[in-house]
Design a protein around this motif. Structure first.
Motif, PDB file in Angstrom:
ATOM      1  N   HIS A  14      60.740  34.057  58.296  1.00  0.00           N
ATOM      2  CA  HIS A  14      60.314  34.196  56.893  1.00  0.00           C
ATOM      3  C   HIS A  14      60.338  32.903  56.094  1.00  0.00           C
ATOM      4  CE1 HIS A  14      61.345  38.757  56.633  1.00  0.00           C
ATOM      5  NE2 HIS A  14      61.182  38.388  57.875  1.00  0.00           N
ATOM      6  N   LEU A  15      61.087  31.906  56.534  1.00  0.00           N
ATOM      7  CA  LEU A  15      61.235  30.670  55.762  1.00  0.00           C
ATOM      8  C   LEU A  15      60.203  29.643  56.191  1.00  0.00           C
ATOM      9  CD1 LEU A  15      62.864  28.919  53.740  1.00  0.00           C
ATOM     10  CD2 LEU A  15      64.297  28.242  55.675  1.00  0.00           C
ATOM     11  N   GLY A  16      59.403  29.201  55.226  1.00  0.00           N
ATOM     12  CA  GLY A  16      58.416  28.164  55.479  1.00  0.00           C
ATOM     13  C   GLY A  16      58.580  27.054  54.461  1.00  0.00           C
ATOM     14  N   PHE A  17      58.289  25.849  54.867  1.00  0.00           N
ATOM     15  CA  PHE A  17      58.362  24.693  53.981  1.00  0.00           C
ATOM     16  C   PHE A  17      56.947  24.351  53.552  1.00  0.00           C
ATOM     17  CE2 PHE A  17      62.220  24.791  56.342  1.00  0.00           C
ATOM     18  CZ  PHE A  17      63.185  24.450  55.415  1.00  0.00           C
ATOM     19  N   VAL A  18      56.665  24.556  52.270  1.00  0.00           N
ATOM     20  CA  VAL A  18      55.321  24.428  51.720  1.00  0.00           C
ATOM     21  C   VAL A  18      55.130  23.010  51.195  1.00  0.00           C
ATOM     22  CG1 VAL A  18      53.710  25.285  49.975  1.00  0.00           C
ATOM     23  CG2 VAL A  18      55.302  26.865  51.095  1.00  0.00           C
ATOM     24  N   ALA A  19      54.105  22.331  51.709  1.00  0.00           N
ATOM     25  CA  ALA A  19      53.773  20.971  51.280  1.00  0.00           C
ATOM     26  C   ALA A  19      52.494  21.001  50.453  1.00  0.00           C
ATOM     27  CB  ALA A  19      53.598  20.062  52.489  1.00  0.00           C
ATOM     28  N   THR A  20      52.605  20.522  49.219  1.00  0.00           N
ATOM     29  CA  THR A  20      51.453  20.415  48.327  1.00  0.00           C
ATOM     30  C   THR A  20      51.412  18.991  47.790  1.00  0.00           C
ATOM     31  OG1 THR A  20      52.761  21.102  46.390  1.00  0.00           O
ATOM     32  CG2 THR A  20      51.583  22.840  47.612  1.00  0.00           C
ATOM     33  N   ALA A  21      50.348  18.681  47.056  1.00  0.00           N
ATOM     34  CA  ALA A  21      50.236  17.366  46.410  1.00  0.00           C
ATOM     35  C   ALA A  21      49.671  17.562  45.015  1.00  0.00           C
ATOM     36  CB  ALA A  21      49.329  16.443  47.227  1.00  0.00           C
ATOM     37  N   ASP A  22      50.098  16.696  44.097  1.00  0.00           N
ATOM     38  CA  ASP A  22      49.579  16.787  42.731  1.00  0.00           C
ATOM     39  C   ASP A  22      48.262  16.025  42.619  1.00  0.00           C
ATOM     40  OD1 ASP A  22      50.215  14.048  42.458  1.00  0.00           O
ATOM     41  OD2 ASP A  22      51.992  14.435  41.233  1.00  0.00           O
ATOM     42  N   ALA A  23      47.723  15.925  41.422  1.00  0.00           N
ATOM     43  CA  ALA A  23      46.414  15.292  41.200  1.00  0.00           C
ATOM     44  C   ALA A  23      46.385  13.838  41.661  1.00  0.00           C
ATOM     45  CB  ALA A  23      46.029  15.389  39.730  1.00  0.00           C
ATOM     46  N   GLU A  24      47.534  13.168  41.603  1.00  0.00           N
ATOM     47  CA  GLU A  24      47.605  11.762  42.035  1.00  0.00           C
ATOM     48  C   GLU A  24      47.942  11.622  43.512  1.00  0.00           C
ATOM     49  OE1 GLU A  24      49.452  12.733  39.095  1.00  0.00           O
ATOM     50  OE2 GLU A  24      47.563  12.311  38.076  1.00  0.00           O
ATOM     51  N   GLY A  25      48.153  12.731  44.186  1.00  0.00           N
ATOM     52  CA  GLY A  25      48.481  12.692  45.612  1.00  0.00           C
ATOM     53  C   GLY A  25      49.964  12.625  45.906  1.00  0.00           C
ATOM     54  N   ASN A  26      50.820  12.756  44.884  1.00  0.00           N
ATOM     55  CA  ASN A  26      52.265  12.744  45.103  1.00  0.00           C
ATOM     56  C   ASN A  26      52.688  14.039  45.788  1.00  0.00           C
ATOM     57  OD1 ASN A  26      52.790  10.235  43.708  1.00  0.00           O
ATOM     58  ND2 ASN A  26      52.260  11.351  41.853  1.00  0.00           N
ATOM     59  N   PRO A  27      53.480  13.919  46.859  1.00  0.00           N
ATOM     60  CA  PRO A  27      53.834  15.110  47.634  1.00  0.00           C
ATOM     61  C   PRO A  27      54.940  15.939  46.993  1.00  0.00           C
ATOM     62  CG  PRO A  27      54.853  13.186  48.592  1.00  0.00           C
ATOM     63  CD  PRO A  27      53.982  12.693  47.461  1.00  0.00           C
ATOM     64  N   ASN A  28      54.947  17.205  47.341  1.00  0.00           N
ATOM     65  CA  ASN A  28      55.997  18.138  46.955  1.00  0.00           C
ATOM     66  C   ASN A  28      56.218  19.059  48.152  1.00  0.00           C
ATOM     67  OD1 ASN A  28      57.714  19.660  44.966  1.00  0.00           O
ATOM     68  ND2 ASN A  28      56.252  21.267  45.456  1.00  0.00           N
ATOM     69  N   VAL A  29      57.459  19.174  48.594  1.00  0.00           N
ATOM     70  CA  VAL A  29      57.801  20.105  49.668  1.00  0.00           C
ATOM     71  C   VAL A  29      58.824  21.075  49.110  1.00  0.00           C
ATOM     72  CG1 VAL A  29      58.827  20.391  51.956  1.00  0.00           C
ATOM     73  CG2 VAL A  29      57.356  18.435  51.489  1.00  0.00           C
ATOM     74  N   SER A  30      58.563  22.349  49.310  1.00  0.00           N
ATOM     75  CA  SER A  30      59.431  23.374  48.738  1.00  0.00           C
ATOM     76  C   SER A  30      59.635  24.500  49.742  1.00  0.00           C
ATOM     77  CB  SER A  30      58.777  23.911  47.463  1.00  0.00           C
ATOM     78  OG  SER A  30      59.616  24.830  46.816  1.00  0.00           O
ATOM     79  N   PRO A  31      60.899  24.859  50.020  1.00  0.00           N
ATOM     80  CA  PRO A  31      61.152  25.979  50.934  1.00  0.00           C
ATOM     81  C   PRO A  31      60.867  27.301  50.245  1.00  0.00           C
ATOM     82  CG  PRO A  31      63.214  25.136  50.078  1.00  0.00           C
ATOM     83  CD  PRO A  31      62.137  24.246  49.539  1.00  0.00           C
ATOM     84  N   LYS A  32      60.214  28.188  50.958  1.00  0.00           N
ATOM     85  CA  LYS A  32      59.909  29.524  50.458  1.00  0.00           C
ATOM     86  C   LYS A  32      60.365  30.528  51.510  1.00  0.00           C
ATOM     87  CE  LYS A  32      57.853  27.508  47.072  1.00  0.00           C
ATOM     88  NZ  LYS A  32      58.650  27.257  45.880  1.00  0.00           N
ATOM     89  N   GLY A  33      61.230  31.436  51.114  1.00  0.00           N
ATOM     90  CA  GLY A  33      61.831  32.356  52.073  1.00  0.00           C
ATOM     91  C   GLY A  33      61.280  33.763  52.060  1.00  0.00           C
ATOM     92  N   SER A  34      60.068  33.936  51.552  1.00  0.00           N
ATOM     93  CA  SER A  34      59.530  35.293  51.413  1.00  0.00           C
ATOM     94  C   SER A  34      58.120  35.425  51.981  1.00  0.00           C
ATOM     95  CB  SER A  34      59.528  35.690  49.934  1.00  0.00           C
ATOM     96  OG  SER A  34      58.716  34.798  49.190  1.00  0.00           O
ATOM     97  N   PHE A  35      57.865  34.786  53.088  1.00  0.00           N
ATOM     98  CA  PHE A  35      56.523  34.854  53.670  1.00  0.00           C
ATOM     99  C   PHE A  35      56.255  36.194  54.339  1.00  0.00           C
ATOM    100  CE2 PHE A  35      56.294  30.321  53.120  1.00  0.00           C
ATOM    101  CZ  PHE A  35      54.952  30.121  52.899  1.00  0.00           C
ATOM    102  N   VAL A  36      55.035  36.665  54.170  1.00  0.00           N
ATOM    103  CA  VAL A  36      54.546  37.831  54.894  1.00  0.00           C
ATOM    104  C   VAL A  36      53.153  37.508  55.442  1.00  0.00           C
ATOM    105  CG1 VAL A  36      55.866  39.507  53.541  1.00  0.00           C
ATOM    106  CG2 VAL A  36      53.519  38.996  52.911  1.00  0.00           C
ATOM    107  N   ILE A  37      52.787  38.212  56.499  1.00  0.00           N
ATOM    108  CA  ILE A  37      51.463  38.074  57.101  1.00  0.00           C
ATOM    109  C   ILE A  37      50.649  39.303  56.702  1.00  0.00           C
ATOM    110  CG2 ILE A  37      50.175  37.938  59.260  1.00  0.00           C
ATOM    111  CD1 ILE A  37      52.705  36.653  60.481  1.00  0.00           C
ATOM    112  N   HIS A  38      49.475  39.069  56.156  1.00  0.00           N
ATOM    113  CA  HIS A  38      48.606  40.178  55.769  1.00  0.00           C
ATOM    114  C   HIS A  38      47.583  40.490  56.855  1.00  0.00           C
ATOM    115  CE1 HIS A  38      50.281  40.312  51.751  1.00  0.00           C
ATOM    116  NE2 HIS A  38      50.262  39.004  51.777  1.00  0.00           N
ATOM    117  N   ASP A  39      47.052  39.453  57.493  1.00  0.00           N
ATOM    118  CA  ASP A  39      46.120  39.621  58.606  1.00  0.00           C
ATOM    119  C   ASP A  39      46.076  38.293  59.363  1.00  0.00           C
ATOM    120  OD1 ASP A  39      44.124  37.899  57.338  1.00  0.00           O
ATOM    121  OD2 ASP A  39      43.549  39.631  56.122  1.00  0.00           O
ATOM    122  N   ASP A  40      45.173  38.157  60.310  1.00  0.00           N
ATOM    123  CA  ASP A  40      45.140  36.963  61.168  1.00  0.00           C
ATOM    124  C   ASP A  40      44.778  35.674  60.447  1.00  0.00           C
ATOM    125  OD1 ASP A  40      45.929  38.458  63.315  1.00  0.00           O
ATOM    126  OD2 ASP A  40      43.929  38.602  64.201  1.00  0.00           O
TER     127      ASP A  40
END
Length: 161
Positions: A14-40
């Protein structure tokens, strides 16, 4: 897209580390512990205290999520495009059931769900496999390490950084 290994990994950990970037390309990594799969090709997580992740998704919806089995050191890297579905959105009720089944006590805290349309799912593995180490070897080693850490750090989880 999401194969059996990835499905089992996400469903079990269930725990995934989500990597995003802001408008300037600065990274953000955030753990999220509530992942579910809806389909493939669709996964999601409940949004709780994710202001940077949400802000980044608004300007750059592309993200990556890293899921790792901490015992075998195998995992997957999910790439995709994310969107936010707020509580007020008509789609919210259809996404809600797996969350209220698994985390009913947290549901009042959800501001919505981050839905990810998966564009790629790539396997990950520690280089230890390249030299002949087996998943059984790693599982035994890391289970013992988790036991040791729990003994050493019992009660220190709330300490300030």
């Amino acid at each position: 897209m999401i194969n059996k290994f990835a499905r089992d990994l996400i469903e079990n950990w269930h725990l995934g580390f989500v990597a995003t970037a802001d408008a300037e390309g600065n990274p953000n990594v955030s753990p999220k512990g509530s992942f579910v799969i809806h389909d493939d090709t669709t996964i999601s997580f409940a949004e709780i205290r994710s202001p940077d992740t949400l802000a980044n998704i608004k300007v750059r919806p592309q993200l990556e999520v890293n899921f790792i089995d901490i015992l075998t050191r195998r995992g997957v890297l999910i790439q995709g495009e994310a969107s936010f579905v707020a509580r007020e959105d008509a789609r919210y009720p259809s996404l809600r059931p797996p969350y209220t089944t698994r985390w009913p006590e947290l549901e009042p805290e959800f501001s919505g769900f981050v839905v990810i349309n998966v564009t790629a799912c790539k396997p990950l593995a520690t280089p230890a496999y390249d030299i002949g180490v087996t998943s059984e070897d790693l599982r035994a080693k890391w289970m013992q390490r988790v036991r040791d850490i729990n003994i050493i750090h019992k009660g220190s989880e709330d300490a300030e950084c």
